[in-house]
Scaffold this motif. Structure first.
Motif, mmCIF file in Angstrom:
data_model
loop_
_atom_site.group_PDB
_atom_site.id
_atom_site.type_symbol
_atom_site.label_atom_id
_atom_site.label_comp_id
_atom_site.label_asym_id
_atom_site.label_seq_id
_atom_site.Cartn_x
_atom_site.Cartn_y
_atom_site.Cartn_z
ATOM 1 N N SER A 167 1.147 -1.351 0.034
ATOM 2 C CA SER A 167 -0.080 -0.226 -0.060
ATOM 3 C C SER A 167 0.780 1.747 -0.408
ATOM 4 O O SER A 167 0.390 2.219 -0.334
ATOM 5 N N HIS A 168 1.616 1.410 0.582
ATOM 6 C CA HIS A 168 3.137 2.689 1.028
ATOM 7 C C HIS A 168 4.037 2.045 -0.397
ATOM 8 O O HIS A 168 3.700 3.799 -1.033
ATOM 9 N N MET A 169 3.999 1.478 -1.078
ATOM 10 C CA MET A 169 5.423 1.627 -2.334
ATOM 11 C C MET A 169 4.033 1.953 -3.879
ATOM 12 O O MET A 169 4.594 1.912 -4.891
ATOM 13 N N ASP A 170 3.046 1.633 -3.099
ATOM 14 C CA ASP A 170 1.613 1.595 -4.474
ATOM 15 C C ASP A 170 2.371 2.211 -5.931
ATOM 16 O O ASP A 170 2.236 2.547 -7.040
ATOM 17 N N SER A 171 2.572 3.581 -5.282
ATOM 18 C CA SER A 171 2.269 4.849 -6.639
ATOM 19 C C SER A 171 3.983 4.985 -6.962
ATOM 20 O O SER A 171 4.007 6.095 -7.703
ATOM 21 N N VAL A 173 6.345 2.584 -7.421
ATOM 22 C CA VAL A 173 6.238 1.410 -8.525
ATOM 23 C C VAL A 173 5.362 1.008 -9.482
ATOM 24 O O VAL A 173 4.906 1.180 -9.263
ATOM 25 N N GLU A 174 5.935 0.407 -10.425
ATOM 26 C CA GLU A 174 5.109 -0.611 -11.419
ATOM 27 C C GLU A 174 4.773 -1.684 -11.831
ATOM 28 O O GLU A 174 3.465 -2.158 -11.849
ATOM 29 N N GLN A 175 5.368 -2.065 -10.883
ATOM 30 C CA GLN A 175 5.343 -3.657 -10.605
ATOM 31 C C GLN A 175 5.443 -4.393 -8.960
ATOM 32 O O GLN A 175 7.129 -3.673 -8.557
ATOM 33 N N ILE A 176 5.157 -5.777 -8.254
ATOM 34 C CA ILE A 176 5.607 -6.120 -7.473
ATOM 35 C C ILE A 176 5.891 -7.136 -7.291
ATOM 36 O O ILE A 176 5.033 -7.700 -7.377
ATOM 37 N N LEU A 199 -5.576 -3.720 -2.347
ATOM 38 C CA LEU A 199 -4.013 -3.662 -3.624
ATOM 39 C C LEU A 199 -4.097 -3.444 -4.522
ATOM 40 O O LEU A 199 -4.870 -4.182 -5.621
ATOM 41 N N PRO A 200 -3.216 -3.521 -5.539
ATOM 42 C CA PRO A 200 -3.017 -2.572 -6.586
ATOM 43 C C PRO A 200 -2.742 -4.464 -8.109
ATOM 44 O O PRO A 200 -1.471 -4.743 -7.707
ATOM 45 N N TRP A 201 -4.103 -5.165 -7.432
ATOM 46 C CA TRP A 201 -3.461 -6.721 -7.702
ATOM 47 C C TRP A 201 -2.843 -7.104 -9.022
ATOM 48 O O TRP A 201 -2.124 -8.015 -9.269
#
Length: 487
Positions: A167-171, A173-176, A199-201
């Protein structure tokens, strides 16, 4: 009839012979082992006996097992393995120095980390288990030497931290990429739901290790995330603490497995039994592998050299090019398979050959990367604390509900026992505690992860089904041997 794509070994036999000769000359335990087997001089490689953990690794003093260059070791890992006995393996500088470069190549070719800002999260056990601790070290070495944005977070199995970090790093990075054991993915999703975190699934990808999983899990996760089949999404790494990493999945092998999962008749026509195996490209150039009665057998020079060492993983070895062609030429494929067929047809014929892994051949159950032998399960089910409820007869297996993995027990009760919810939960907690005593890794996982869902019977890590006597006992009358592990 043996299919033409089936192979009996992978790797260089000349390298294997050189390793065997060096081991015979310099490793005291191996000299003793050969003498015990009435072999002297320098026998042919094909005449050398097979080793396993009990007959060799646990049968000789640690100091007598070491390689002649073992002083170049720089790390130590602990392994309990399916034997239930702890052992310590050495990581060597000469081999490990190449791991970051191999991982970098894998991540660039699979997830294009050199083109996308990436966060890698190590959600594996970070204690003395090789899978997590070593992987964290490798990934941080990759991050240290890349000119592009690539950052690593290693919280281990702390799922709440993983959710919060995403949630913290979503904005930013482009992928996790989440490195995790397959059976923990459902718990990860449940944790996000419990924390009310959206979450950015579509950004989240997975690299998994430690245990097999049904192809339905990957398909379900991919569909829920609305990720197309041609998009790299979830890949497995195959190896062991005894040997290090041996193989990796690729988009090509995942596509192959999806086709065979869709068409069980096709898998059967190729001589493969269900469940469909995982297909890993064999990547360890330092190793020579064979199949022995369907088990993986490895020869490898390392801190404790292994010569024809049986891992008791049920495997087959295949030519990538020949197996690919056999699938593509099958008349059992149809128009609905077109997208997968196109992916497979456009892959390189020169990819490394395959280790096809079905699971443990010694009936060891694996969940969240933790091994349970029948001995361990017996200790829990047949414990005195449960004697007033249970006869001690049971069946155990790994079960699947949607995307979740569980350790399922069919437990035989005494005829006069009525299992209400109070009794059920009492038996559940007794099993948790005793399994945690015989396998401490499980207790750690329960405290940090599984216990969060104890109040929900459908999501408890131990799924209990009670059968009145003699529902299971009568099976002994029909079988020469009774086995409690049923998958």
């Amino acid at each position: 009839m043996t299919q033409k794509f089936v192979k009996t070994f992978l790797g260089s036999k000349e390298t294997a012979k050189a390793i065997a000769q060096r081991t015979q000359r310099s490793v005291p335990a191996y000299k003793s082992f050969l003498q015990k087997n009435n072999l002297t001089g320098e026998p042919q490689f094909e005449d050398l006996p097979y080793l396993d953990k009990n007959s060799y690794i646990l049968a000789y003093p640690f100091s007598e097992l070491l390689a002649d260059d073992s002083e170049e070791a720089f790390e130590i890992f602990r392994s309990s393995g399916s034997s239930g006995n702890p052992f310590y393996w050495l990581g060597m500088k000469s081999v490990s120095q190449s791991y970051p470069a191999v991982m970098k190549t894998f991540l660039e070719s699979t997830f294009a980390i050199h083109q996308k800002k990436t966060l890698a999260i190590v959600g594996l056990s970070l204690s003395s288990w090789m899978g997590g601790e070593h992987l964290s070290w490798v990934l941080k070495n990759v991050a240290l030497n890349t000119p592009y944005p690539f950052v690593v977070f290693s919280p281990g199995k702390q799922l709440e931290e993983i959710v919060q970090m995403i949630s913290h790093m979503d904005s930013f990075v482009e992928q996790i990429i989440v490195f995790i054991v397959p059976s923990a993915i459902a718990h990860f999703h449940l944790q996000a739901k419990q924390l009310n975190q959206s979450l950015p699934w579509q950004k989240i990808k997975y690299v998994v290790t430690g245990e097999p999983f049904p192809e339905s899990l990957r398909t379900s996760l991919q569909n829920n995330a609305e990720v197309e089949e041609a998009t790299p999404f979830m890949f497995s790494i195959y190896g062991s603490c005894d040997t290090g990493s041996l193989g990796v999945e690729s988009l090509a092998t995942v596509t192959l497995r999806k086709l065979l999962y869709r068409h069980p008749n096709l898998a059967n026509s190729l001589g493969m039994k269900t469940p469909v195996p995982h297909f890993f490209h064999f990547i360890d150039r330092n190793a020579f592998i064979e199949t022995v009665d369907g088990n993986l057998c490895i020869t490898r020079w390392q801190g404790i050299p292994l010569v024809r060492y049986i891992l008791f993983d049920q495997v087959a070895l295949y030519s990538w090019k020949e197996l690919k062609q056999a699938v593509l030429s099958s008349q059992l494929l149809n128009l609905q398979d077109e997208s997968l067929v196109n992916i497979l047809a456009n892959t390189n014929d020169e990819y490394p050959d395959l280790i096809a892994v079905t699971g443990r051949s010694d009936k060891c159950l694996i969940i969240q990367g933790t091994n349970f032998t029948e001995y361990m399960l017996d200790a829990a089910v047949k414990s005195p604390e449960l004697g007033r409820y249970l006869t001690g007869m049971y069946h155990a297996q790994i079960s699947h509900k949607e995307d979740k993995h569980f350790l399922q027990f069919d437990l035989e009760t005494h005829q006069d026992v009525n299992v209400d919810e109070t009794t059920n939960i009492s038996i559940y907690y007794h099993l948790v505690q005793i399994l945690g005593q015989v396998q401490p890794e499980f207790l750690e996982d329960w405290k940090s992860v599984y216990s969060h869902w104890d109040n929900d019977p459908q999501n408890r890590i131990l799924q209990l089904n009670f059968i009145s006597y003699p529902g299971i006992s009568h099976l002994m009358e029909k079988n020469i041997k009774y086995r409690s592990i049923t998958n």
